[in-house]
Design an enzyme around this catalytic site. Structure first.
Site, PDB file in Angstrom:
ATOM      1  N   PRO A 121       0.828  -1.210   0.000  1.00 31.44           N
ATOM      2  CG  PRO A 121      -0.170  -1.176   2.106  1.00 31.44           C
ATOM      3  CD  PRO A 121       0.607  -2.048   1.186  1.00 31.44           C
ATOM      4  CD  GLU A 148       2.048  -4.253  10.592  1.00 32.02           C
ATOM      5  OE1 GLU A 148       1.995  -3.067  10.250  1.00 32.02           O
ATOM      6  OE2 GLU A 148       1.039  -4.961  10.769  1.00 32.02           O
ATOM      7  NE  ARG A 190      -8.159  -6.661 -20.342  1.00 29.90           N
ATOM      8  CZ  ARG A 190      -8.287  -5.492 -20.979  1.00 29.90           C
ATOM      9  NH1 ARG A 190      -7.374  -4.538 -20.820  1.00 29.90           N
ATOM     10  NH2 ARG A 190      -9.306  -5.274 -21.774  1.00 29.90           N
ATOM     11  CG  ASP A 205      -9.323  -1.801 -22.401  1.00 26.69           C
ATOM     12  OD1 ASP A 205     -10.357  -2.357 -22.752  1.00 26.69           O
ATOM     13  OD2 ASP A 205      -8.246  -2.378 -22.200  1.00 26.69           O
TER      14      ASP A 205
HETATM   15  N1  ADE Z   1      -0.803  -5.007   0.083  1.00 28.01           N
HETATM   16  C1  ADE Z   1      -1.676  -4.573   1.004  1.00 28.01           C
HETATM   17  N2  ADE Z   1      -2.439  -3.579   0.528  1.00 28.01           N
HETATM   18  C2  ADE Z   1      -2.029  -3.376  -0.767  1.00 28.01           C
HETATM   19  C3  ADE Z   1      -2.423  -2.475  -1.780  1.00 28.01           C
HETATM   20  N3  ADE Z   1      -3.389  -1.572  -1.601  1.00 28.01           N
HETATM   21  N4  ADE Z   1      -1.797  -2.541  -2.963  1.00 28.01           N
HETATM   22  C4  ADE Z   1      -0.811  -3.432  -3.155  1.00 28.01           C
HETATM   23  N5  ADE Z   1      -0.394  -4.307  -2.234  1.00 28.01           N
HETATM   24  C5  ADE Z   1      -0.993  -4.285  -1.047  1.00 28.01           C
END
Ligand code: ADE
Length: 263
Positions: A121, A148, A190, A205
């Protein structure tokens, strides 16, 4: 293209064998290897994580397990669980296959150096443009972190040998990188020539021209009192194109005004 995925939940990647990706595996366009990180753990408990330096909640994945795992997979020393296609397709071409382009070989970007993608994230946002670029790669290795995250030195060290990208699929937190890999693998593969039957279906797309795609309709012409827009039945290609462009703009203005401001 070859995709390798390192994870502590290999079964999470099973969906890659199905549908379009299964078909690409069957056609020989795609190879997928899934590797269990615990195979590189060295203690009796097969542990892959430890407490974070500096304190705090959660666990951090160990560099001493990830380092050798990445080296073996990147160098092709571990084939892992080789996914086969979930169902045979080649005898039953879909209607849109009949107008499709055939596979014309790879044009990888950096010789024998794989691209290492680490879903997190805290990464750069994944976009259609990245999917397009990475669809030209010969070999992509995905490293799925849990808990984590992975000790940052793993990424630092790998960057000395491979091209490394830390990537997020959106502003929310998943339990781990596996689902993000499914998302990215599908978006990337794809776009490989020969995977989608009809090449022009991805040229139209959403995002490929910076706008969202507008609405689509098929038969019947009237359904539950709702009519297909007249212009689509007019047979006038120029009018249809103009209408589609206007629908795209309207939808983008309403749903994703940020895309218009980027232009
Ligand atoms: N791992 C946990 N959350 C994630 C996200 N939003 N994007 C990519 N990998 C992740």
């Amino acid at each position: 293209m070859r995709l390798d995925v390192i994870t502590i939940f290999p079964e999470y990647l099973e969906p890659l064998r199905h549908a379009l990706l299964g078909k690409a595996i069957e056609k020989g366009i795609l190879e997928v290897g899934v590797h269990n990180l615990r195979d590189w753990a060295t203690d009796v408990h097969k542990s892959v994580d430890d407490t974070p330096y500096g304190g705090g909640p959660g666990m951090v994945m160990k560099p001493t397990v990830w380092g050798p795992a990445l080296d073996d997979v990147a160098e092709g020393k571990s084939v892992g669980w080789q996914l086969d296609s979930a169902q045979p397709h080649v005898d039953k071409p879909r209607r849109d296959d009949l107008t499709g382009r055939s596979f014309e070989g790879y044009e990888g970007e950096a010789g024998d150096k794989p691209l290492l993608i680490v879903p997190t994230p805290a990464g750069r946002p994944f976009t259609q443009e990245m999917a397009r670029r990475w669809s030209n790669e010969d070999h992509i290795v995905f490293a799925c972190g849990r808990y984590e995250g992975i000790d940052q030195r793993v990424v630092e060290d790998a960057a000395n040998r491979y091209r490394v990208e830390e990537v997020s699929i959106g502003d929310y937190v998943l339990i781990g990188g596996e689902v993000a890999v499914l998302v990215m693998a599908e978006a990337i593969t794809r776009l490989i020539p020969g995977v989608l039957g009809n090449a022009s279906s991805h040229e139209e797309d959403s995002f490929s021209d910076g706008l969202l795609e507008g609405p689509s309709y098929t038969k019947p012409r009237e359904w539950r009192g709702l009519e297909v827009p007249d212009v689509l039945l007019s047979g006038n290609h120029k009018l249809v194109e103009e209408w589609r462009r206007e629908q795209s703009l309207q939808r983008t203005r309403e749903r994703r005004p940020d895309l218009l401001r980027q232009e």
